[in-house]
Design a protein around this motif. Structure first.
Motif, PDB file in Angstrom:
ATOM      1  N   LEU A 172       1.005  -1.344  -0.105  1.00  0.00           N
ATOM      2  CA  LEU A 172       0.018   0.017   0.101  1.00  0.00           C
ATOM      3  C   LEU A 172       0.757   1.219  -0.121  1.00  0.00           C
ATOM      4  N   HIS A 173       0.702   2.107  -0.868  1.00  0.00           N
ATOM      5  CA  HIS A 173       1.373   3.373  -1.324  1.00  0.00           C
ATOM      6  C   HIS A 173       0.623   4.609  -1.261  1.00  0.00           C
ATOM      7  N   GLY A 174       0.265   5.049   0.045  1.00  0.00           N
ATOM      8  CA  GLY A 174      -0.628   6.104   0.194  1.00  0.00           C
ATOM      9  C   GLY A 174      -2.177   5.441   0.015  1.00  0.00           C
ATOM     10  N   TYR A 175      -2.983   6.479  -0.009  1.00  0.00           N
ATOM     11  CA  TYR A 175      -4.731   6.123   0.126  1.00  0.00           C
ATOM     12  C   TYR A 175      -5.100   6.269  -1.131  1.00  0.00           C
ATOM     13  N   GLY A 176      -5.478   4.773  -1.611  1.00  0.00           N
ATOM     14  CA  GLY A 176      -5.744   4.493  -2.855  1.00  0.00           C
ATOM     15  C   GLY A 176      -5.250   4.157  -4.062  1.00  0.00           C
ATOM     16  N   VAL A 177      -3.801   4.222  -3.789  1.00  0.00           N
ATOM     17  CA  VAL A 177      -2.678   3.721  -4.603  1.00  0.00           C
ATOM     18  C   VAL A 177      -2.007   2.552  -4.373  1.00  0.00           C
ATOM     19  N   ARG A 178      -2.223   1.367  -5.028  1.00  0.00           N
ATOM     20  CA  ARG A 178      -1.743   0.171  -4.543  1.00  0.00           C
ATOM     21  C   ARG A 178      -0.737  -0.311  -5.542  1.00  0.00           C
ATOM     22  N   TRP A 179       0.268  -1.041  -5.008  1.00  0.00           N
ATOM     23  CA  TRP A 179       1.287  -1.577  -5.900  1.00  0.00           C
ATOM     24  C   TRP A 179       0.909  -2.978  -6.197  1.00  0.00           C
ATOM     25  N   ASP A 180       1.016  -3.322  -7.511  1.00  0.00           N
ATOM     26  CA  ASP A 180       0.520  -4.741  -7.786  1.00  0.00           C
ATOM     27  C   ASP A 180       1.870  -5.460  -8.307  1.00  0.00           C
ATOM     28  N   THR A 181       2.080  -6.311  -7.198  1.00  0.00           N
ATOM     29  CA  THR A 181       3.580  -7.225  -7.426  1.00  0.00           C
ATOM     30  C   THR A 181       3.634  -7.836  -8.623  1.00  0.00           C
ATOM     31  N   GLY A 182       2.462  -8.548  -8.929  1.00  0.00           N
ATOM     32  CA  GLY A 182       2.427  -9.518 -10.230  1.00  0.00           C
ATOM     33  C   GLY A 182       2.530  -8.564 -11.525  1.00  0.00           C
ATOM     34  N   ALA A 183       1.894  -7.636 -11.472  1.00  0.00           N
ATOM     35  CA  ALA A 183       2.100  -6.692 -12.760  1.00  0.00           C
ATOM     36  C   ALA A 183       3.311  -5.638 -12.734  1.00  0.00           C
TER      37      ALA A 183
END
Length: 65
Positions: free
Chosen positions: A9-20
């Motif tokens: 989770l990077h900040g509110y509403g921005v998420r890191w997708d490790t697969g992509a």
């Protein structure tokens, strides 16, 4: 921080997708994900691009509301 140790989770509403290996943008109020016009999930290579997209996509209270 090593690349594979990036928090999910990077900040509110921005998420890191490790697969992509992309940042995804989510509207935390409606719980929907930002999508491209063809229906695919939107993805951003940099956090600042994702943050800018989230600022437009997320519903923000305006002063006086």
């Amino acid at each position: 921080m090593a690349y594979d140790q990036v928090p999910r989770l990077h900040g509110y509403g921005v998420r890191w997708d490790t697969g992509a290996r992309l940042y995804r943008v989510r509207n935390e109020v409606t719980r929907e994900w930002l999508r491209q016009p063809d229906g695919e999930l939107g993805g951003f290579g940099s956090f600042s691009e994702a943050w800018s997209a989230w600022r437009v996509f997320e519903v923000h209270k305006r002063p006086g509301e």
